[in-house]
Design a protein around this motif. Structure first.
Motif, PDB file in Angstrom:
ATOM      1  N   GLN A   1      32.477 -26.635 -24.553  1.00 19.66           N
ATOM      2  CA  GLN A   1      33.927 -26.429 -24.468  1.00 19.66           C
ATOM      3  C   GLN A   1      34.246 -25.070 -23.848  1.00 19.66           C
ATOM      4  O   GLN A   1      35.143 -24.954 -23.005  1.00 19.66           O
ATOM      5  N   GLU A   2      33.516 -24.046 -24.281  1.00 14.11           N
ATOM      6  CA  GLU A   2      33.744 -22.695 -23.749  1.00 14.11           C
ATOM      7  C   GLU A   2      33.432 -22.640 -22.257  1.00 14.11           C
ATOM      8  O   GLU A   2      34.173 -22.050 -21.478  1.00 14.11           O
ATOM      9  N   ARG A   3      32.329 -23.279 -21.876  1.00 10.71           N
ATOM     10  CA  ARG A   3      31.928 -23.305 -20.480  1.00 10.71           C
ATOM     11  C   ARG A   3      33.015 -23.990 -19.646  1.00 10.71           C
ATOM     12  O   ARG A   3      33.399 -23.511 -18.581  1.00 10.71           O
ATOM     13  N   GLN A   4      33.500 -25.113 -20.162  1.00 10.86           N
ATOM     14  CA  GLN A   4      34.537 -25.850 -19.438  1.00 10.86           C
ATOM     15  C   GLN A   4      35.811 -25.016 -19.315  1.00 10.86           C
ATOM     16  O   GLN A   4      36.478 -25.031 -18.269  1.00 10.86           O
TER      17      GLN A   4
ATOM     18  N   ALA B   1      27.393 -29.313 -33.186  1.00 10.21           N
ATOM     19  CA  ALA B   1      28.708 -28.666 -33.123  1.00 10.21           C
ATOM     20  C   ALA B   1      28.644 -27.414 -32.249  1.00 10.21           C
ATOM     21  O   ALA B   1      29.547 -27.156 -31.443  1.00 10.21           O
ATOM     22  N   ASN B   2      27.572 -26.661 -32.395  1.00  8.22           N
ATOM     23  CA  ASN B   2      27.390 -25.447 -31.604  1.00  8.22           C
ATOM     24  C   ASN B   2      27.263 -25.784 -30.123  1.00  8.22           C
ATOM     25  O   ASN B   2      27.855 -25.123 -29.267  1.00  8.22           O
ATOM     26  N   THR B   3      26.498 -26.819 -29.818  1.00  4.94           N
ATOM     27  CA  THR B   3      26.330 -27.257 -28.438  1.00  4.94           C
ATOM     28  C   THR B   3      27.670 -27.707 -27.868  1.00  4.94           C
ATOM     29  O   THR B   3      28.016 -27.379 -26.736  1.00  4.94           O
ATOM     30  N   TRP B   4      28.405 -28.439 -28.687  1.00  2.00           N
ATOM     31  CA  TRP B   4      29.715 -28.943 -28.259  1.00  2.00           C
ATOM     32  C   TRP B   4      30.651 -27.770 -27.990  1.00  2.00           C
ATOM     33  O   TRP B   4      31.352 -27.748 -26.977  1.00  2.00           O
ATOM     34  N   GLU B   5      30.631 -26.763 -28.888  1.00  3.20           N
ATOM     35  CA  GLU B   5      31.461 -25.574 -28.699  1.00  3.20           C
ATOM     36  C   GLU B   5      31.105 -24.838 -27.416  1.00  3.20           C
ATOM     37  O   GLU B   5      31.983 -24.411 -26.672  1.00  3.20           O
ATOM     38  N   SER B   6      29.808 -24.695 -27.168  1.00  7.08           N
ATOM     39  CA  SER B   6      29.366 -24.019 -25.953  1.00  7.08           C
ATOM     40  C   SER B   6      29.864 -24.762 -24.714  1.00  7.08           C
ATOM     41  O   SER B   6      30.307 -24.142 -23.748  1.00  7.08           O
TER      42      SER B   6
END
Ligand SMILES: [Ca+2]
Length: 111
Positions: free
Chosen positions: A56-59, A49-54
């Motif tokens: 998303q933020e990067r995108q 989830a943390n990786t996915w959030e990161s």
């Protein structure tokens, strides 16, 4: 001299058909095992989830760039937190990709 059953067994090995089976797990052992699995699974989910959030933020950062904008250099890309940056992404420029592999500002390339 009398040779009892104990001595006979020692000489001829364990009688067949009486091999010891593994001890069944106790309820507590089973609970501990499943709790450990649950904890490890939970950590995996949290990490994903943390990786996915990161990602998303990067995108979101890349999506917010003005049209046609490209980063001046890799220092700027890294400060923005979007390194490495790929050729199909907003903000990419060939000057960020010294070795021409379509990945800009890879780690440890000294760019
Ligand atoms: Ca490259």
């Amino acid at each position: 001299m009398h040779y009892g059953p104990a001595l006979s067994r020692r000489h001829f090995g364990r009688p067949k058909g009486r091999q010891r089976l593994p001890r069944p797990s106790t309820a507590v052992e089973t609970i501990i095992r499943y709790a450990a699995i649950a904890v490890v699974s939970g950590l995996g989910v949290a990490l994903a989830a943390n990786t996915w959030e990161s990602a998303q933020e990067r995108q979101a950062i890349l999506d917010a760039l003005p049209a046609g904008y490209s980063y001046s250099n890799c220092a700027e890309v890294r400060v923005a937190g979007v390194a490495p940056i790929y050729s199909q992404e907003n903000g990419f420029s060939e000057r960020l990709d010294g070795d021409g592999d379509s990945i800009g500002c890879e780690p440890y390339r000294g760019q």
